[in-house]
Design a protein around this motif. Structure first.
Motif, PDB file in Angstrom:
ATOM      1  N   HIS A  55       0.837  -1.205   0.000  1.00 32.57           N
ATOM      2  CA  HIS A  55       0.000   0.000   0.000  1.00 32.57           C
ATOM      3  C   HIS A  55       0.874   1.258   0.000  1.00 32.57           C
TER       4      HIS A  55
ATOM      5  N   THR B 268     -14.011   6.273   4.302  1.00 23.43           N
ATOM      6  CA  THR B 268     -13.323   5.181   3.615  1.00 23.43           C
ATOM      7  C   THR B 268     -14.318   4.383   2.772  1.00 23.43           C
TER       8      THR B 268
ATOM      9  N   ALA C 213     -12.542  -0.942   0.876  1.00 21.88           N
ATOM     10  CA  ALA C 213     -11.216  -0.659   1.430  1.00 21.88           C
ATOM     11  C   ALA C 213     -11.167  -0.881   2.939  1.00 21.88           C
TER      12      ALA C 213
ATOM     13  N   THR D 103      -7.392   3.706   3.176  1.00 21.12           N
ATOM     14  CA  THR D 103      -7.220   4.449   1.930  1.00 21.12           C
ATOM     15  C   THR D 103      -6.403   5.712   2.151  1.00 21.12           C
TER      16      THR D 103
ATOM     17  N   SER E 281      -6.541   7.950  -5.458  1.00 14.43           N
ATOM     18  CA  SER E 281      -6.982   7.247  -4.258  1.00 14.43           C
ATOM     19  C   SER E 281      -6.365   5.857  -4.293  1.00 14.43           C
TER      20      SER E 281
ATOM     21  N   SER F 163      -5.955   2.245  -2.217  1.00 19.42           N
ATOM     22  CA  SER F 163      -6.632   1.497  -1.156  1.00 19.42           C
ATOM     23  C   SER F 163      -6.085   0.088  -0.997  1.00 19.42           C
TER      24      SER F 163
ATOM     25  N   CYS G 127      -7.451  -3.384   0.211  1.00 19.04           N
ATOM     26  CA  CYS G 127      -8.752  -4.024   0.434  1.00 19.04           C
ATOM     27  C   CYS G 127      -8.645  -5.297   1.252  1.00 19.04           C
TER      28      CYS G 127
END
Length: 422
Positions: free
Chosen positions: A297, A325, A329, A332, A350, A352, A354
């Protein structure tokens, strides 16, 4: 999709996690359907066991010449009961799945509390908004004055929330996309992928757009859906697959048109290109082991940040609060860019994590080396970045007093060496 075992193990904890998103408790209703399903299945197993026993008793009675009518009647009743129990179990399972699939992902503990975007937390900022010696214009004022951005023509062709670009601005849009894809593939290790722009129900379900967000999508007359982002087909490349651990991580990128109905956004950003039904975006998707997704991430977000830095934009990283959020996700980061013409920060990317939320929906797993069985993958997605919003930011950031626009150096190879639009 949530693991029912988590709900069973800690109903109060599950409800507390939903409460962070401002949602009411759901565990009791989910577990009631779970209990009904399991009870029906257990009763069906008992009935099957009795039928098996009856079968033996009937055979034995026939060999002895005894009357089997009563036993056969009981067997028929058990068969009807088993069918009814199967229907009960299926109905409870459908109800339980409907409840689970409508609930958003559980949040990472590091996500800050908050109700909406006002509670998002700025983590760091790159650059400072410039002090211009002239009154800056918004992107649509710049584009229309140059005669290269035409909203009237777009409205004639398609209606509101579309744009026609001409000449140097059309080439600038293309240059931005080419630059982004080249950067992500040549330096960031992503595999360029060309994906369908139309997908089926299962694909939309896998990434969480269906069934909850159908109003945000465009659907064709044959039941397919126009993709709202290349995240949808890219992530679903692993749907139903069992990957070798040695194949991970997978990193995909695609430059694609995106289509969004913008349901619920009436009256918002009606001028200009900020909120369009059709736009182009460079998408990044990563598929990882669970223990690697947090680091991935960070890496993905840094890839998007590099795009903004090399375009000479002022940007900041924001971590979204619990109430802001997105559905799929667990955590984020938004990247916001400073737009001098608007005098405001606006989201341009953006990124994210998950977790295993999408992987459970699409049954995407991997086989750990040296371990037994399989485990669900983690999926991540991020804008790297939205081309239309990057165009807006370049126009407003690099505008000049005479109405011209300086072309960022990294884009000039794709602009035929053009240094200035004007």
């Amino acid at each position: 999709m949530h693991d029912i075992r988590i709900v069973r193990a800690d109903p109060a904890g599950f409800d507390a996690a939903l409460a962070r998103r401002g949602l009411p408790p759901s565990a009791e209703a989910i577990l009631a359907q779970d209990a009904a399903r399991r009870a029906a299945q257990a009763a069906a197993q008992e009935a099957q066991s009795r039928r098996n026993q009856l079968s033996k008793e009937i055979g034995q009675a026939r060999r002895q010449g005894a009357d089997t009518a009563a036993l056969e009647s009981e067997g028929a009743a058990l068969r009807d009961r088993m069918e009814a129990l199967a229907d009960e179990a299926k109905a409870a399972e459908v109800a339980q799945t409907a409840m689970l699939e409508a609930l958003p992902n559980l949040l990472d503990p590091a996500v800050p509390e908050g109700r909406d975007e006002a509670d998002n937390v700025v983590l760091r900022q790159h650059g400072e908004p410039p002090a211009l010696d002239f009154t800056p214009k918004q992107h649509f004022e710049i584009g229309e004055a140059l005669g290269l951005m035409d909203f009237g023509a777009a409205a004639k062709l398609a209606g509101a929330r579309f744009t026609v670009l001409r000449g140097a601005l059309a080439r600038l849009e293309r240059a931005l996309g080419q630059y982004m894809i080249a950067l992500h593939t040549e330096e960031h290790g992503y595999t360029e992928t060309s994906v369908p722009l139309l997908v089926n129900d299962a694909t939309m379900y896998g990434t969480g757009q269906l069934p909850k967000f159908s109003e945000d999508l465009f659907r064709t007359t044959d039941g397919r859906w126009l993709i709202p982002t290349a995240e949808v087909p890219l992530t679903n490349l692993v749907a139903g697959e069992i990957l070798a651990e040695s194949a991970l991580p997978l990193r995909f990128t695609a430059l694609s048109p995106c289509f969004r109905s913008e349901a619920g956004s009436a009256g918002r950003d009606t001028r200009g290109m900020l909120r369009q039904h059709q736009f182009t975006k460079a998408e990044m998707v990563a598929i990882t082991r669970p223990e690697d997704s947090a680091a991935e991430h960070e890496r993905m977000t840094q890839c998007a940040e590099r795009v903004l830095t090399e375009l000479g934009l002022v940007w900041r990283r924001v971590v979204l609060c619990a109430g802001d959020t997105g559905f799929s996700a667990t955590k984020t980061y938004d990247l916001e860019v400073w737009l001098p013409g608007q005098g405001a920060w606006r989201e341009i990317s953006s990124c994210s994590n998950c977790g295993d939320f999408q992987a459970r929906r699409m049954n995407a797993r991997y086989r750990p080396e040296g371990g037994k069985g399989t485990a669900f993958l983690h999926t991540l997605n991020g804008s790297g970045v939205a081309v239309g919003r990057a165009l807006i930011a370049v126009l407003e950031t690099h505008q000049q007093a005479d109405g011209g626009v300086r072309v960022p150096e990294v884009l000039r190879p794709w602009m035929g060496g053009l240094e200035r639009i004007g």
